[in-house]
Design an enzyme around this catalytic site. Sequence first.
Site, short mmCIF file in Angstrom:
data_model
loop_
_atom_site.label_atom_id
_atom_site.label_comp_id
_atom_site.label_asym_id
_atom_site.label_seq_id
_atom_site.Cartn_x
_atom_site.Cartn_y
_atom_site.Cartn_z
N SER A 32 48.37 46.08 40.86
CA SER A 32 47.74 47.24 40.23
C SER A 32 48.74 48.39 40.04
O SER A 32 49.75 48.49 40.74
CB SER A 32 46.57 47.73 41.09
OG SER A 32 45.67 46.67 41.32
N1 SAM Z 1 45.74 44.07 45.56
C1 SAM Z 1 46.63 43.29 44.78
C2 SAM Z 1 48.05 43.73 44.90
O1 SAM Z 1 48.34 44.74 45.57
O2 SAM Z 1 48.93 43.03 44.33
C3 SAM Z 1 46.23 43.18 43.34
C4 SAM Z 1 45.01 42.40 43.18
S1 SAM Z 1 44.81 41.65 41.60
C5 SAM Z 1 44.41 43.03 40.59
C6 SAM Z 1 43.23 40.84 41.90
C7 SAM Z 1 43.32 39.64 42.83
O3 SAM Z 1 42.00 39.26 43.20
C8 SAM Z 1 43.95 38.42 42.19
O4 SAM Z 1 45.04 37.99 42.97
C9 SAM Z 1 42.83 37.39 42.19
O5 SAM Z 1 43.26 36.06 42.38
C10 SAM Z 1 41.99 37.87 43.36
N2 SAM Z 1 40.59 37.43 43.36
C11 SAM Z 1 39.73 37.29 42.33
N3 SAM Z 1 38.53 36.87 42.77
C12 SAM Z 1 38.64 36.74 44.12
C13 SAM Z 1 37.74 36.34 45.16
N4 SAM Z 1 36.46 35.99 44.93
N5 SAM Z 1 38.19 36.32 46.42
C14 SAM Z 1 39.48 36.66 46.72
N6 SAM Z 1 40.37 37.03 45.78
C15 SAM Z 1 39.96 37.09 44.51
#
Ligand code: SAM
Length: 213
Positions: free
Chosen positions: A61
């Site tokens: 993000s």
């Molecule tokens: N917080 C992260 C960082 O600092 O890099 C960025 C997160 S990214 C915007 C969103 C993440 O949520 C992705 O890696 C995606 O695979 C994960 N995601 C999506 N659905 C999910 C779920 N149900 N449970 C866990 N992770 C999930």
Amino acid sequence: MNWQELAEKMVQTQIAARGITDERVLEAMRRVPRHLFVPEPHRNEAYADYPLPIGHGQTISQPFIVALMCSLLGLQGDEKVLEVGTGSGYQAAVLAHLAREVHTIERIPALAEQAAQRLAELGLENVHVHIGDGSLGLPKEAPFEGILIAAAAPRVPQPLLEQLNEGGRLVAPVGSRGWQVLERWTRRGNSWERETYDSVAFVPLIGEHGWEG
Ligand code: SAM
């Protein structure tokens, strides 16, 4: 410029300049080497004012959004926190400087494994990385004083609201797959108070209480 100078410039021009005043959050954003969480070929843009690809169709993000979500949690340092959507591990590293214990859950095993390795290399022993569907929360570690969902939800998953303890806060982007509004939910007994903040665009939360994959 070395990375500390780039991080300082990022904090001054992108975060403090946009009204984030929580000094603990500003200090955490200065201390985490964001470039270590950004894969090549984007590493030289690590401190820029936008999200970046981290592989598997996912993103790290924008720094301001990381800081805003952390500041909305209002952490004092003694909390147990859950992050849903570990991604690169960057936001978990920031949370590690703000809370006592951080649990972070990621559905894509390869991302979770890389993040766990980076966090361990930085010596952040208060972060625990889990693999699974974070839309169900992490019942074995609940309750939490803070929950941060780092992926776009169609609505806030009920299991996550129930894993907050009294006075606990949950921050999440809620809306369509294309754009969302940041919401903060605060638990008061068996009801939850909802406040809304900035418009954002996150990748989707895929899971039982999120979107279909
Ligand atoms: N917080 C992260 C960082 O600092 O890099 C960025 C997160 S990214 C915007 C969103 C993440 O949520 C992705 O890696 C995606 O695979 C994960 N995601 C999506 N659905 C999910 C779920 N149900 N449970 C866990 N992770 C999930």
